[in-house]
Motif scaffolding. Structure first.
Motif, mmCIF file in Angstrom:
data_model
loop_
_atom_site.group_PDB
_atom_site.id
_atom_site.type_symbol
_atom_site.label_atom_id
_atom_site.label_comp_id
_atom_site.label_asym_id
_atom_site.label_seq_id
_atom_site.Cartn_x
_atom_site.Cartn_y
_atom_site.Cartn_z
ATOM 1 N N PRO A 225 30.082 35.396 38.380
ATOM 2 C CA PRO A 225 31.383 35.867 36.974
ATOM 3 C C PRO A 225 30.543 35.487 35.357
ATOM 4 O O PRO A 225 30.668 35.882 34.333
ATOM 5 N N THR A 226 29.160 35.121 36.013
ATOM 6 C CA THR A 226 28.532 34.487 34.676
ATOM 7 C C THR A 226 28.168 36.250 33.135
ATOM 8 O O THR A 226 28.570 36.305 32.820
ATOM 9 N N GLU A 227 27.628 36.961 34.232
ATOM 10 C CA GLU A 227 26.879 38.235 34.195
ATOM 11 C C GLU A 227 28.818 39.004 33.519
ATOM 12 O O GLU A 227 28.668 39.527 32.600
ATOM 13 N N GLY B 108 35.231 38.257 47.566
ATOM 14 C CA GLY B 108 34.371 38.116 45.680
ATOM 15 C C GLY B 108 35.214 38.339 44.394
ATOM 16 O O GLY B 108 35.139 37.895 43.748
ATOM 17 N N LEU B 109 35.561 40.070 44.806
ATOM 18 C CA LEU B 109 35.365 40.877 44.147
ATOM 19 C C LEU B 109 37.326 40.145 43.274
ATOM 20 O O LEU B 109 37.415 39.661 42.166
ATOM 21 N N ALA B 110 37.789 38.833 44.649
ATOM 22 C CA ALA B 110 39.928 39.407 44.017
ATOM 23 C C ALA B 110 39.251 37.390 43.283
ATOM 24 O O ALA B 110 40.118 37.606 42.551
ATOM 25 N N ALA B 111 38.045 37.220 44.191
ATOM 26 C CA ALA B 111 37.577 35.956 43.879
ATOM 27 C C ALA B 111 38.022 35.155 41.838
ATOM 28 O O ALA B 111 38.401 34.963 40.667
ATOM 29 N N VAL C 239 39.883 35.362 36.867
ATOM 30 C CA VAL C 239 39.346 34.393 35.736
ATOM 31 C C VAL C 239 38.866 35.517 34.700
ATOM 32 O O VAL C 239 39.132 35.250 33.977
ATOM 33 N N LEU C 240 38.892 36.735 35.733
ATOM 34 C CA LEU C 240 38.440 37.870 33.886
ATOM 35 C C LEU C 240 39.732 38.081 32.799
ATOM 36 O O LEU C 240 40.936 37.857 33.896
ATOM 37 N N ALA D 125 42.380 44.071 45.977
ATOM 38 C CA ALA D 125 41.102 43.021 45.353
ATOM 39 C C ALA D 125 41.384 43.354 44.419
ATOM 40 O O ALA D 125 40.481 41.951 43.540
ATOM 41 N N GLY D 126 41.841 44.460 43.623
ATOM 42 C CA GLY D 126 41.112 44.410 42.303
ATOM 43 C C GLY D 126 40.455 45.757 41.648
ATOM 44 O O GLY D 126 40.291 45.504 40.277
#
Length: 201
Positions: free
Chosen positions: A107-109, A133-136, A140-141, A164-165
């Motif tokens: 997420p930081t990147e 992981g992508l879904a998580a 927040v994106l 997952a998006g």
């Protein structure tokens, strides 16, 4: 039909690049990158732009420096893909009015890339992030962020990634390996497009 599939022609050489690009375009893939760790990549990209600029979005992958971005801009390339998140490369890409897809894994990147002006994100290597992981991260994106899964996403799991998006995919060795014939590339491209279209149903 426009498909969010990037054909990654890693290892392609200038004399053969047009035949393989024609094969993927005919199959319905209209985004093409030549990674800069291929033989004479700028020559290949120049050939693609001269012949297919009106038919496909053409650019480079494995772009690691501002100097490379500037050289691509001089050729008229429209897409810059990187394996990493380098704000200077992203800023130079956007300053040249090209699309920027930096590689991200956390997420930081993701947020650093977006803050620098990235037009989309390349989840790489996708096999380590996984659809879960992508879904998580998707939660927040920003909702309209284009997300391309690259490295571990393919015809056998497009549906899981899309659920997952994922917005699209970068396909490398499943599409092209150095030394294969344009006919092999065409066959692989047709299979990938068929699987992608089925996953969207």
């Amino acid at each position: 039909m426009s498909r969010n599939i990037i054909a990654i022609l890693r290892g392609i050489t200038p004399p053969e690049v047009e035949a393989h690009a024609q094969a993927v375009i005919d199959a319905g893939i209209t985004i093409i990158e030549v990674p800069l760790n291929s033989p004479q990549p700028f020559d290949s990209i120049a050939r693609l732009l001269a012949r297919f600029a009106g038919q496909a979005l053409i650019g480079a992958g494995t772009v690691l420096s501002v100097a490379e971005v500037e050289r691509l801009a001089g050729l008229g390339a429209r897409l810059v893909v990187s394996p990493n998140c380098d704000p200077a490369v992203i800023a130079a890409t956007r300053a040249a009015s090209m699309q920027s897809l930096p590689g991200v894994m956390t997420p930081t990147e993701c947020f650093s890339a977006l803050a620098a002006g990235a037009t989309g994100l390349k989840l790489f290597p996708a096999s380590l992030i996984g659809p879960a992981g992508l879904a998580a991260m998707k939660a927040v994106l920003p909702k309209d962020t284009p997300l391309y899964a690259v490295g571990g996403a393919g015809a056998d799991n497009f549906d899981a990634w899309i659920r997952a998006g994922a917005s699209g995919f970068g396909i490398g060795t499943a599409l092209y390996r150095p030394g294969q014939s344009p006919e092999d590339t065409a066959s692989a491209a047709r299979k990938i497009v068929a699987a992608y279209d089925a996953a969207l149903q």
